[in-house]
Design an enzyme around this catalytic site. Structure first.
Site, PDB file in Angstrom:
ATOM      1  N   HIS A   1     -40.251   0.947 -75.787  1.00  0.00           N
ATOM      2  CA  HIS A   1     -40.979  -0.069 -76.031  1.00  0.00           C
ATOM      3  C   HIS A   1     -41.759  -1.523 -76.053  1.00  0.00           C
ATOM      4  O   HIS A   1     -41.365  -2.239 -75.710  1.00  0.00           O
ATOM      5  CB  HIS A   1     -39.323  -0.198 -75.049  1.00  0.00           C
ATOM      6  CG  HIS A   1     -38.728   0.739 -74.459  1.00  0.00           C
ATOM      7  ND1 HIS A   1     -37.286   1.065 -76.022  1.00  0.00           N
ATOM      8  CD2 HIS A   1     -38.105   1.037 -73.735  1.00  0.00           C
ATOM      9  CE1 HIS A   1     -36.697   1.923 -74.980  1.00  0.00           C
ATOM     10  NE2 HIS A   1     -37.504   2.184 -74.260  1.00  0.00           N
TER      11      HIS A   1
ATOM     12  N   HIS B   1     -32.600   3.456 -77.597  1.00  0.00           N
ATOM     13  CA  HIS B   1     -33.249   4.333 -76.949  1.00  0.00           C
ATOM     14  C   HIS B   1     -32.562   5.629 -78.833  1.00  0.00           C
ATOM     15  O   HIS B   1     -32.570   6.975 -78.735  1.00  0.00           O
ATOM     16  CB  HIS B   1     -32.799   5.170 -76.186  1.00  0.00           C
ATOM     17  CG  HIS B   1     -33.169   4.631 -74.758  1.00  0.00           C
ATOM     18  ND1 HIS B   1     -32.661   3.541 -73.888  1.00  0.00           N
ATOM     19  CD2 HIS B   1     -34.311   4.375 -74.651  1.00  0.00           C
ATOM     20  CE1 HIS B   1     -33.265   2.980 -73.262  1.00  0.00           C
ATOM     21  NE2 HIS B   1     -34.483   3.765 -73.466  1.00  0.00           N
TER      22      HIS B   1
END
Length: 331
Positions: free
Chosen positions: A56, A218
């Site tokens: 991320h 995700h």
């Protein structure tokens, strides 16, 4: 799969070493996947920490530095750090004034942070927490009970870090962090799947003529799969979801974030921001600040999220306070 990696098992380890080589103001704790400020713990200051799965970037380690985080634990790609890693993080950032843990609402992050907190509290460290759950799209998902924590987390890091830098005590740092959590909403979308180094192929199937609204960072399912839409149509859908949830009064000042998912050109993010600002005005709101860029990504996913946070004079002062980190600089 074409990626700039050596071995998929070594990606996070090599990334962390590369970060510390680029930013000597942070260091890696030995035998861990934990990064902290080089001067941690900072005497007389509440520590502010976070952490979660890798993939991320610049979240989480990219926000370590003056005015934001004191440290962050990096899990494997899309996997929570272990409780031992979080314990090492808390130990390394406590100057005796306590530590605020900013936790995104994913079951692994919450569980492992809670376990680590129990361990360090037995040794005398005072820890407060906030759980960020700004994703308005999905109430429960693959990884969460309740709403997911996504890009609004960056505003929590910024406000809490600024308050800690002022010399505020742990209760005050926690209070302003929770204030952001209570006033922020985010919704995202995907044009494509992402490809994890371990799997080497798309993590989910999204045909070329479809997009997914409300998706998680995700690749968790969103609220709707639909035909490809224009940028303005997508922006309208995401903005409506966030503003309906926040239900703000006319005249309210806000901070907005158009966040890229890792594979989206800035050109396209600015196109989204153009429409977002028009919609903010149409709703009688006033933009105090607008951020555009990659703040919390999903590897190489093409897509974006929109975040809106209601701000008052206190939050404006904290968000405007100086910060010097790899992922965000405020002067």
């Amino acid at each position: 799969m074409k990626k700039l990696i050596n071995d998929s098992d070594d990606v996070v380890d090599e990334m962390l070493d590369g970060m510390t080589a680029a930013y000597p103001d942070m260091r890696r704790l030995p035998d861990t996947q934990v990064l902290v400020r080089d001067d941690a713990p900072v005497d007389g200051k509440v520590g502010v920490v976070s952490g979660g799965g890798s993939g991320h970037e610049p979240t989480h380690g990219g926000y370590i530095g003056d005015g934001m985080l004191d440290g962050a634990a990096a899990g494997d790609v899309f996997s929570s750090p272990t409780a031992d890693e979080f314990e090492a993080l808390l130990d390394a950032t406590d100057s005796g004034e306590g530590v605020l843990a900013v936790i995104k609402n994913y079951e692994g992050d919450v569980m492992n942070f809670e376990t680590a907190i129990e361990m360090v509290e037995m040794e005398g460290t005072d820890v407060a927490t906030v759980v960020v759950n700004d994703d308005v799209a999905v109430e429960d998902s693959l990884y969460t009970s309740g709403r997911r924590g996504v890009c609004g987390t960056i505003l929590v890091h910024k406000a809490a870090g600024a308050k800690a830098a002022e010399g505020a005590d742990l209760d005050e740092v926690q209070r302003v962090a929770q204030k952001v959590v209570d006033n922020v909403g985010t919704m995202g979308m995907a044009l494509t799947s992402c490809v994890t180094p371990e799997k080497g192929e798309a993590t989910f199937d999204l045909p070329d003529d479809e997009i997914e609204l409300g998706i998680g960072i995700h690749g968790e399912p969103g609220t709707e799969r639909t035909d490809v839409m224009s940028a303005d149509e997508i922006t309208e859908e995401l903005t409506k979801g966030v503003l309906d949830d926040l239900d703000l009064d006319e005249g309210q000042e806000v901070v907005t974030i158009v966040n890229g998912m890792g594979g989206t050109p800035l050109m396209e993010l600015f196109v989204v921001n153009r429409k977002l600002q028009e919609l903010i005005g149409d709703h009688g709101l006033e933009t105090w600040d607008a951020w555009v860029g990659d703040y919390m990504t999903s590897l190489d996913m093409e897509g974006a999220s929109i975040t809106v946070c209601a701000v008052d004079e206190e939050l404006k002062e904290l968000l405007d306070a100086p910060a010097d980190t790899p992922g965000l600089t405020v002067q």
